[in-house]
Design a protein around this motif. Structure first.
Motif, PDB file in Angstrom:
ATOM      1  N   HIS F 107       0.847  -1.200   0.000  1.00 46.92           N
ATOM      2  CA  HIS F 107       0.000   0.000   0.000  1.00 46.92           C
ATOM      3  C   HIS F 107       0.876   1.242   0.000  1.00 46.92           C
ATOM      4  O   HIS F 107       0.690   2.166  -0.798  1.00 46.92           O
ATOM      5  CB  HIS F 107      -0.937  -0.072   1.203  1.00 46.92           C
ATOM      6  N   GLU F 135      -7.378  -1.625  -3.822  1.00 48.41           N
ATOM      7  CA  GLU F 135      -7.532  -3.066  -3.596  1.00 48.41           C
ATOM      8  C   GLU F 135      -6.930  -3.478  -2.257  1.00 48.41           C
ATOM      9  O   GLU F 135      -7.587  -4.076  -1.420  1.00 48.41           O
ATOM     10  CB  GLU F 135      -6.835  -3.822  -4.730  1.00 48.41           C
ATOM     11  N   VAL F 136      -5.665  -3.092  -2.048  1.00 50.05           N
ATOM     12  CA  VAL F 136      -4.996  -3.571  -0.847  1.00 50.05           C
ATOM     13  C   VAL F 136      -5.638  -2.947   0.377  1.00 50.05           C
ATOM     14  O   VAL F 136      -5.780  -3.581   1.425  1.00 50.05           O
ATOM     15  CB  VAL F 136      -3.485  -3.279  -0.898  1.00 50.05           C
ATOM     16  N   ASP F 138      -8.784  -2.303   0.666  1.00 55.19           N
ATOM     17  CA  ASP F 138      -9.958  -3.128   0.943  1.00 55.19           C
ATOM     18  C   ASP F 138      -9.551  -4.384   1.694  1.00 55.19           C
ATOM     19  O   ASP F 138     -10.173  -4.765   2.684  1.00 55.19           O
ATOM     20  CB  ASP F 138     -10.641  -3.512  -0.376  1.00 55.19           C
ATOM     21  N   LEU F 139      -8.463  -4.992   1.219  1.00 54.60           N
ATOM     22  CA  LEU F 139      -8.038  -6.236   1.867  1.00 54.60           C
ATOM     23  C   LEU F 139      -7.702  -5.966   3.327  1.00 54.60           C
ATOM     24  O   LEU F 139      -8.174  -6.661   4.229  1.00 54.60           O
ATOM     25  CB  LEU F 139      -6.828  -6.800   1.134  1.00 54.60           C
ATOM     26  N   ARG F 169      -9.544 -14.650  -0.400  1.00 60.52           N
ATOM     27  CA  ARG F 169      -9.662 -13.219  -0.709  1.00 60.52           C
ATOM     28  C   ARG F 169      -8.262 -12.600  -0.806  1.00 60.52           C
ATOM     29  O   ARG F 169      -7.958 -11.842  -1.729  1.00 60.52           O
ATOM     30  CB  ARG F 169     -10.497 -12.548   0.381  1.00 60.52           C
ATOM     31  N   LYS F 172      -6.666 -13.560  -3.978  1.00 55.28           N
ATOM     32  CA  LYS F 172      -7.284 -12.845  -5.098  1.00 55.28           C
ATOM     33  C   LYS F 172      -6.581 -11.498  -5.268  1.00 55.28           C
ATOM     34  O   LYS F 172      -6.120 -11.134  -6.341  1.00 55.28           O
ATOM     35  CB  LYS F 172      -8.775 -12.630  -4.816  1.00 55.28           C
ATOM     36  N   THR F 173      -6.465 -10.784  -4.155  1.00 47.98           N
ATOM     37  CA  THR F 173      -5.818  -9.477  -4.225  1.00 47.98           C
ATOM     38  C   THR F 173      -4.407  -9.601  -4.764  1.00 47.98           C
ATOM     39  O   THR F 173      -3.981  -8.834  -5.635  1.00 47.98           O
ATOM     40  CB  THR F 173      -5.779  -8.861  -2.817  1.00 47.98           C
ATOM     41  N   PHE F 176      -4.447  -9.953  -8.354  1.00 48.26           N
ATOM     42  CA  PHE F 176      -4.757  -8.657  -8.965  1.00 48.26           C
ATOM     43  C   PHE F 176      -3.479  -7.830  -9.081  1.00 48.26           C
ATOM     44  O   PHE F 176      -3.164  -7.270 -10.127  1.00 48.26           O
ATOM     45  CB  PHE F 176      -5.782  -7.918  -8.104  1.00 48.26           C
ATOM     46  N   TYR F 177      -2.695  -7.819  -8.003  1.00 47.58           N
ATOM     47  CA  TYR F 177      -1.478  -6.994  -8.045  1.00 47.58           C
ATOM     48  C   TYR F 177      -0.482  -7.532  -9.031  1.00 47.58           C
ATOM     49  O   TYR F 177       0.213  -6.765  -9.694  1.00 47.58           O
ATOM     50  CB  TYR F 177      -0.883  -6.863  -6.647  1.00 47.58           C
TER      51      TYR F 177
END
Lengths: 336, 178, 521, 133, 149, 407
Positions: F107, F135-136, F138-139, F169, F172-173, F176-177
């Motif tokens: 982040h 995204e991060v 949110d995680l 989850r 998933k993140t 995404f990264y």
């Protein structure tokens, strides 16, 4: 001009008012579109297209602070001057196939100079604010102005020269004439390449003239906190905003006149009012496209350059490109 | 010089400085992770007189990474702890070394180490301003943290009469009380 | 035999008489000297205007001293003009107007500006003499008198340049430089006089022009005259004297000096056009002049930008503006032999050049006057010293803005009008010339923004607390010039049609010039 | 400009923007009217990005369960909790609370818990909305 | 002080950090980024207080910044609004009992909207702006009814 | 003022600084002659406050030393207290701590990338990277309950577990990264304008870096491969293969300019992703905190006596906390040092000779965290004794300067 009938004068005044109004509205409108498109490219919803108008009206009610170091009458006078001048330029511009309001000797040179005045207005305004940030900004604007003058002038002169070779008896520098004779039609292959180079030159000068990223060193937000406008607020800021909007229209239409003066009305064998309407619409469309290319896209797809990089970019590579274009066109003419 | 284990380092210190210089020394070894891999921290308490040469000695081992100086006001003395680490830039090799020394409040003076480690300047100035310790050899620079017009003779982290006495309590105490 | 025939001599004579009266008056009353000078010059201004009207309507006028016809019939029956005579056509009177206006303004300005100086009587009589000299140069019809008037002007000028005190370093140096330059010039002119007389036994321009055949000797004469006159006009690379002289002379003198240099420019044109005309290799000479012009433009402005002394800065700009005139007229000369080109753009170019002549005199004068005003109040010419003067000297600021805008060719001021003429004609001769010209005017602008920022903008400086607006007479002097500047800017076609075009034609149509004299024979 | 970013931007131009338009896309004609409508249920407000389970929002206090043990006050880093001696209850000033939920953890009777409400903006920091008791 | 309905439609924001922990600051910037995009409402971060309509203040006021904050507030032309973002700006939050803190900002300059949260989520910032809109609109109504002099 | 240098103050309120700090520059032309740092605008006297609080309260104080490092400071602080009180942290907790810390690194670095782009006026990149950053966040929110200031650290462990059903989850993140990362890297390393603005700007030589005790990416970009996770592995890092990232991994050379710092940070994002994945793969089961009962914990700490240091490689560099417990409810000494504290000095060699236009990017390039840095300073007055000029003088000098640089 001085031998003009009273009625003509009257109509001209009416026209002047209308054009001024139109220019401002269009300017803000396109600014809105510009912001919207930029936002969309950055994956945002972005402000509504009428946002610039709201900003303007908002600024008009804001308090207008004059810093104590500033020279009030200059500080307040400059924004008005800038706006008036940039609107004046519009009077020399034919839209579609409507002939311009004013015209005389060498309009286009006049326009180049008027553009200079608008920049000078900013500079003087910046200096007049008497803040170090504003001064630095003004100096940068000054440097930039000088830097992009050479390429700009080269482009204009080159095209004028080509025209003059083909139609010696015409009043070359009047926009109406240039508008009537697209450069592409006059040149051979060599000259065509030259013309392309010239177009590139102008396309890169435009963001500088409008001091948009990557050439927005004078107003660098993160370095100079707004640069030469740092001390301006309220009405003056609003006027500068308007001037900027109008200037955008002006610069872009300049590109259009010099390089894409085509109309489409005759294709549909239209004439009279329809022709005017169609062409005006087509003109707006061209305006939109060029703005997208020359302003919006470059703006969002580049980082801000340093002032010395900017000045180098204009003095050396771009000037060379421009002169090369000129040389090619001259060659083209001599050979043929 | 070649890699030395913590105890060797302590020995080295004991050898180079005379016995009385090292008041107290201890080596902590900590474990981490599943593999319980070990890393060690060295605590040395050194007499003020020998402090500078201790640092010099440290520098001969390897140019140390200087972290910070912690200060503590313990009654009659002020305790300064210089936190270093050496043998960095190699896996599992780094050793933290904390050199402690005590300065009597009678004569709050300690030699600067900026001549050896320029990076220590900020920290030394901080100590100077927080505890009123005179750093000998530190060029008399303007306060980096305290303002020029800060009340003379007041050192915020002191616990004695020289510390800041009244602090601004939370602003709506009043409201709470009502 | 009405008075109107005698206007030319009156224009010269009145200031001349005044020049000798001034010291006498000065014994009685110091103040009166200035008044007298102003009166004399105003009279000659009025006369000049009257003469101008006459000439532009009737045609060129020849004034012969002590006779009706310039010619003298020899026993052999051969007739040729031998008497001293003034020959005034559109071009000369055009120059005459400039001189009249400028000197008049200078006189007004002096009233307040020189108030506190001593030796005013000398000052004013010298001023008058200088004016007389300049007038003479412009009106005279033969080579030798040209030399005479040149000398008169030079000597007066030298004295005036170092008027602020020979014991002071700079003024003395400036004066000396000018003396050297002008005496060289005078000598060369005298030499050429010798050449011509030896070759043709003639001194009268017209007569010479009618017989000249561009022989080797003539070439030499030309080769001597062109650079020398360019030097007097302060063109690069012989410009070294200009900044010193302009900046050191008292401001009113400076502006008259400007018109003096223009006078020698006029002589240059006179020689090339009226004397030689198409006999010479116009293209080559044209190019030489053009190159002089471009060099002056560019070097002048680049030097200007780095100056710290406001008057020097303006002086360097004066050099670069001279370049424009040379450029315009030079192009005209270059295509003189080619009627098509001449008609399409040559004439326009020359109109530009000539029009720029008068414009230049006006705004350059204005700028110098504002600079003088600043000096008058702040006592310094160093830009770093000044600052924030717009707070206290509002009018001066406005005048300066007008002047600066005009000199950098911003519309709607006269500078733009003339420069536009140059741009839109010169580029046909060679596009690069236009590009350079436009670039230079932007640089000029830059240099003046610098002045504006340095001297006028910014916070009010404590040391200039008591500074206030300059006295009436100075303001009025500036008002006159700025009015002209704006008027010329707003109605350029008017001026071009009625004043400039005839002048250009007078230059181009050599036969007319010769005809006026020889026709009477 | 033919830069990586350039292409990216052009691609983006034709994609849907990644904005979560909370509460409405643009400024409504009149915010008050909009709110009325929302009250009546005529208009809908676009919800914020959904918040996860166990989000630490505005604190909730079960007054009856509380025994007044003052442990929460002991650990509260922000002195947001005020003890009211006369009836042995506490009062939480949300404008001081830093939502660390430490008090929830230490509370022996679990009378404190975190709600999912985080839109706490208010024109008055002492308003009843920002005081839990 | 004049007000018109365009004022709240284009609030230009000047961000003033008076000693916060960054949490709120980055959340404010996050508010401008695509996910939340405050520019939808014509809100735009400006570099000079002269251009600003709204001051977003974050953090407990350190004595040093108190002076600055006051100056910035004075430099901002009327009409203007102040929104405090974050708990520590609202009341001091964890930061109390220090010799160098002024505590909440409303001691220093008049505050229109408080946005508690540590740190606030961007939506909370939007919500705070919303509160400001409501306040402004109400104010306009009043001025229409009883024009203030 | 000999060479007509003139002074420009940047900050404390300046758009290029998200936090207040004052830098005074003496500028000659457009070039920087002299730099004078005057930090302290952001000082809140946190250590002083720490004296009146018990360790559990201090965790949250430490968290709010800096909102961006809001996992690092608690991490270091907890380790310090644990060392001092001799508390053993369960392995699972160690792994969770590392996961959170690495998520924070992602982040922080992505955030930095955005801001850096913003400083050079490339807002599109700002938007791109901050969109990725959401995204991060949110995680983290999903795992800890808050986007920033996670409040997950607790002395002796962590407060929240990462349960089986949460892991997908997380993965998933990470995926995404993996793909967004390539895009960001492409933009930063292949964009001509960014290269123009960052290459050979703000150079910090390896010597300077060592002498000034620089830490974190700033040091690594200058070629010191110093990284506590590698040198003195703690928590779960001891089980993972962590290598310090230096720019030459990618480019083969070390210039120590801004561009290198960009590279280092970008590569560290990848590294973090790998670390997290390893952690997820071999995360042991078991307790997540040594002492569940907070009351007991408090008493234990009250009885404890001893001193300890806790170090952690924060995104910006080494964070080190020193705690001394002395059988009282309040710790006797709490000293916190944030990376910027050391890196601040590196501004001077970086900025000298640069242009005004470089100031924002260079200042940003060490990813300054003034909030961290200033935690210790008491009141501070702008620009010590160096005569900062009044606005008028400033203007005057800039007037003189104009004469030189126009045009």
């Amino acid at each position: 001009m001085n031998t003009m009938s009273l009625l003509g004068m009257f109509w001209k005044i009416i026209g002047a008012i209308i054009i001024a109004f139109l220019g401002v509205v269009l300017g803000l409108f396109y600014k809105g579109i510009d912001r919207k498109l930029a936002a969309r490219m950055q994956a945002r919803v972005g402000p509504p297209i009428r946002q610039p108008f709201m900003d303007f009206f908002k600024l008009m009610i804001k308090e207008n602070i004059v810093p104590e170091n500033a020279v009030p009458w200059i500080f307040n006078g400059v924004p008005i001057m800038t706006l008036v001048v940039s609107i004046t330029i519009l009077y020399y511009m034919p839209i579609g196939n409507i002939s311009p309001l004013l015209s005389g000797y060498g309009d286009i040179i006049l326009i180049v100079y008027l553009l200079t005045i608008t920049s000078i207005g900013m500079v003087v305004g910046g200096f007049a604010s008497g803040s170090p940030y504003a001064s630095v900004g003004a100096q940068r604007e000054m440097v930039m102005m000088i830097s992009y003058e050479l390429p700009l002038v080269t482009t204009v002169i080159a095209i004028g020269w080509k025209l003059s070779q083909t139609y010696p008896q015409l009043n070359i520098f009047s926009l109406a004439v240039i508008n009537a004779h697209p450069i592409w039609g006059l040149v051979g292959p060599l000259g065509f390449a030259g013309a392309i180079l010239l177009f590139v030159t102008l396309a890169i000068v435009t963001p500088g003239e409008l001091s948009k990223i990557p050439f927005d060193a004078p107003e660098a937000e993160t370095e100079l906190a707004g640069g030469l406008l740092v001390e301006y607020s309220g009405r003056n800021l609003a006027l500068f905003g308007l001037a900027d909007a109008v200037k955008m229209i002006v610069m872009v239409s300049l590109t259009i006149f010099l390089f894409f003066p085509y109309n489409i009305a005759h294709l549909f064998a239209l004439n009279g009012v329809f022709a005017i309407i169609v062409d005006s619409l087509f003109f707006l469309l061209k305006l939109f496209l060029i703005i997208f290319i020359e302003v919006t896209f470059i703006r969002v797809a580049a980082a801000r350059l340093k002032i010395d990089q900017v000045s180098y970019a204009y003095w050396i590579p771009l000037s060379i490109i421009g002169l090369l274009g000129l040389a090619l066109i001259v060659l083209d003419t001599i050979i043929v | 010089m070649e890699y030395m284990r913590p105890d060797e380092i302590v020995k080295l210190f004991k050898k180079r400085l005379n016995e009385s210089a090292i008041i107290d020394s201890r080596i902590e070894t900590k474990t981490a992770g599943l593999k319980k891999s070990i890393y060690s921290v060295i605590w040395l308490q050194i007499r003020l007189e020998n402090f500078k040469e201790a640092i010099k000695l440290l520098c001969t081992i390897q140019f140390p990474h200087f972290a910070i100086i912690s200060g503590n006001d313990i009654g009659e003395e002020i305790e300064l702890i210089y936190h270093f680490s050496i043998y960095y830039a190699e896996r599992f090799k780094e050793i933290s070394i904390n050199l402690t020394t005590r300065i009597p409040k009678k004569n709050l003076k300690i030699p600067t180490i900026t001549d050896l480690i320029p990076g220590a300047q900020t920290a030394e100035r901080e100590i100077k301003e927080m505890f009123g310790v005179t750093i000998e050899g530190l060029p008399n620079l303007p306060n980096i943290f305290l303002p020029q017009d800060f009340q003379k003779g007041v050192y915020p982290l002191r616990r004695d009469e020289k510390g800041v006495d009244k602090t601004v309590r939370k602003e709506d105490e009043v409201r709470k009380v009502e | 035999m009405n008075l109107s025939n005698h206007i030319p001599i009156l224009i010269i004579a009145i200031p001349l008489l005044a020049a000798f009266l001034v010291p006498l008056i000065g014994r009685i009353n110091k103040k009166a000297t200035g008044i007298l000078t102003t009166l004399a010059l105003s009279v000659s201004l009025i006369l000049t205007i009257a003469l101008a009207v006459k000439i532009l309507t009737v045609g060129p006028q020849v004034y012969v001293f002590g006779a009706t016809s310039p010619s003298l019939t020899l026993p052999s029956g051969l007739k040729f003009p031998i008497r001293i005579m003034f020959q005034i056509d559109a071009m000369s009177i055009f120059m005459g107007l400039i001189t009249a206006i400028i000197s008049f303004v200078g006189a007004i300005y002096s009233l307040a500006f020189m108030e506190h100086h001593s030796g005013l009587d000398k000052y004013y009589s010298l001023l008058l003499l200088l004016t007389v000299g300049v007038f003479g140069i412009e009106f005279t019809g033969d080579m030798f008198n040209l030399f005479v008037f040149l000398e008169i002007a030079s000597i007066a000028a030298v004295a005036l340049i170092s008027f602020r005190g020979v014991n002071l370093g700079e003024p003395a140096e400036a004066g000396f430089k000018y003396m050297v330059v002008s005496s060289i010039a005078a000598l060369i002119v005298l030499f050429t006089v010798g050449i011509f007389y030896g070759e043709y036994g003639l001194l009268n321009f017209a007569a010479l022009a009618s017989v000249i055949k561009y022989s080797q000797l003539d070439k030499i004469a030309l080769g001597l005259l062109v650079p020398v006159l360019a030097m007097k006009a302060g063109a690069v690379p012989m410009h070294m004297w200009t900044p010193d002289a302009y900046s050191e002379a008292p401001t009113p003198i400076t502006i008259i000096l400007v018109s003096a240099s223009q006078a020698s420019l006029y002589v240059l044109f006179r020689v090339t056009f009226s004397l030689y005309n198409i006999t010479l290799n116009t293209l080559a000479v044209g190019w030489i002049i053009i190159i002089f012009g471009v060099l002056s433009m560019f070097i002048g402005v680049t030097m200007a930008i780095i100056q710290k002394d406001i008057k020097r800065l303006i002086a360097y700009n004066a050099i670069s503006q001279t370049g424009y005139m040379l450029l315009g007229v030079g192009v005209g000369l270059a295509v003189l032999a080619n009627p098509v080109a001449l008609s399409t753009y040559g004439i326009t170019a020359m109109e530009g050049g000539i029009f720029h002549l008068i414009n230049h005199a006006m705004y350059e004068g204005l700028l110098f006057l504002t600079a003088g005003a600043l000096f008058f109040r702040t006592g310094t010419r160093d830009l770093d010293e000044m600052g924030g003067l717009a707070h206290s000297m509002k009018y001066t600021t406005i005048f300066f803005i007008i002047g600066a805008a005009a000199i950098s060719g911003l519309p709607p001021f006269n500078g733009f009008a003339s420069k536009l003429l140059i741009y839109e004609s010169v580029y046909r001769f060679n596009p690069l010339l236009s590009i350079i010209a436009m670039l230079v005017s932007i640089l000029t602008l830059a240099s003046f923004v610098k002045v504006f920022h340095g001297a006028f903008l910014g916070p009010k400086l404590p040391k200039f607390e008591e500074v206030r607006e300059v006295p009436q007479s100075m303001v009025w002097a500036m008002v006159v010039l700025s009015c002209i500047t704006i008027f010329f800017g707003l109605f350029p076609d008017l001026i071009v049609k009625n004043l400039v075009h005839p002048a250009v034609m007078a230059l181009i149509e050599q036969f007319k010039y010769t005809g006026t004299v020889l026709g009477g024979i | 400009m033919p830069t990586p970013m350039g292409f990216e931007l052009l691609k983006q131009l034709f994609k849907k923007p990644g904005t979560n338009v909370f509460p409405v896309t643009y400024y409504p004609d009149s915010i008050l009217k909009l709110l009325e409508k929302v009250e009546k249920g005529e208009a809908k407000v676009h919800p914020p990005v959904e918040i996860p389970h166990k989000f630490r929002g505005k604190i909730v206090y079960d007054r009856d369960a509380c025994t007044g043990c003052k442990l929460c006050i002991k650990v509260c880093p922000a002195e947001a909790i005020e003890f009211i001696p006369d009836h042995k209850k506490i009062k939480i000033h949300v404008d001081h609370c830093i939502f660390c939920s430490q008090c929830n953890d230490i509370c022996p009777v679990n009378c404190l818990s975190m709600s999912e409400e985080f839109l706490l903006a208010n024109t008055d920091r002492l308003s009843s909305k920002l005081i839990v008791e | 002080m004049k007000l018109n309905k365009y004022f709240e439609r284009s609030l230009w924001v000047f961000h003033l950090n008076t000693g916060s922990c960054n949490g709120c600051d980055i959340e404010i910037v996050a508010g401008l980024t695509p996910r939340y995009d405050l520019e939808r409402f014509g809100i735009k971060l400006v570099g000079s207080p002269r251009h600003a309509d709204v001051l977003l203040v974050t953090g407990p006021v350190t004595h040093k910044m108190a002076v600055r904050a006051k100056r910035v507030y004075e430099q901002t032309p009327d009409p203007k609004a102040v929104i405090v973002v974050g708990t520590c700006g609202t009341s001091g939050g964890v930061f109390y009992d220090s010799y160098n803190l002024l505590g909440s900002i409303d001691k220093l300059i008049p505050v229109d909207v408080y946005v508690p949260g540590c740190p606030v989520r961007p939506e909370a910032v939007i919500n705070g702006v919303l509160q400001a809109w409501i306040k402004l609109e109400k104010l306009r109504e009043e001025m229409k009814n009883a024009p203030v002099k | 003022m000999s060479k007509m240098t003139y002074s420009i103050p940047i900050g404390p309120v300046h758009p290029s600084l998200k936090e207040p700090v004052t830098l005074n520059f003496e500028i000659y032309g457009e070039h920087i002659e002299k730099v004078n740092l005057a930090p302290g605008d952001n000082h809140r006297g946190i250590e002083f406050m720490g004296r009146q609080r018990n360790p559990i309260q201090i965790i949250y104080l430490a968290e709010r030393i800096c909102g961006i490092c809001s996992a690092s400071h608690p991490f270091a602080f907890c380790r310090a207290v644990e060392n001092a009180a001799g508390i053993e942290v369960p392995e699972r907790a160690q792994y969770i701590r590392v996961i959170i810390a690495e998520l924070e690194r992602i982040h922080s670095h992505v955030l930095w990338a955005g801001l850096a782009a913003h400083e050079i006026g490339f807002d599109s990149v700002l938007y791109l990277s901050w969109r990725a950053r959401e995204e991060v966040l949110d995680l983290l929110e999903y795992l800890t309950g808050n986007r920033i200031n996670y409040g997950i650290f607790m002395i002796g462990g962590v407060r929240r577990d990462i349960s089986k059903e949460q892991i997908p989850r997380v993965r998933k993140t990470l995926d995404f990264y993996k793909d967004i990362y390539s895009k960001i890297e492409d933009v930063f390393l292949n964009d001509p304008t960014i290269a123009l603005r960052t290459k050979n700007v703000g150079i910090l030589t390896k010597e300077d870096a060592i002498r000034l005790c620089a830490v974190g990416p700033t040091a690594r970009a200058s070629g010191i491969n110093k990284d506590i996770r590698q040198d003195q592995p703690y928590s779960a890092y001891a089980d993972l293969e962590v290598k310090a990232i230096t720019p030459d991994i990618l480019t083969g050379v070390v210039n120590g300019d801004v561009y290198d710092r960009v590279i280092v940070r970008l590569l560290e994002v990848v590294q973090s992703i790998q670390i997290i994945e390893q952690c997820l793969d071999n995360m042991p089961s078991g307790e997540i905190v040594a002492e569940k009962k907070l009351v007991k914990l408090l008493n234990q700490l009250k009885k404890a006596k001893g001193e300890g240091i806790g170090r952690h490689e924060a995104p910006r560099g080494e964070v080190i906390h020193y705690v001394k417990l002395n059988e009282s409810e309040l710790p006797e000494v709490w000293k916190a040092r944030a990376p910027t504290y050391n890196n601040l000095m590196t501004w001077v060699p970086m900025l000298l000779g640069q242009q005004i236009a470089d100031i924002p990017i260079v200042v940003a390039s060490i990813d300054p965290c003034i909030a961290c840095m200033d935690r210790v300073t008491i009141l501070n007055k702008v620009n010590g004794q160096k005569s900062i000029l009044t606005k008028k003088d400033l203007h005057k000098l800039s007037v003189q300067k104009t004469r030189r640089i126009t045009p």
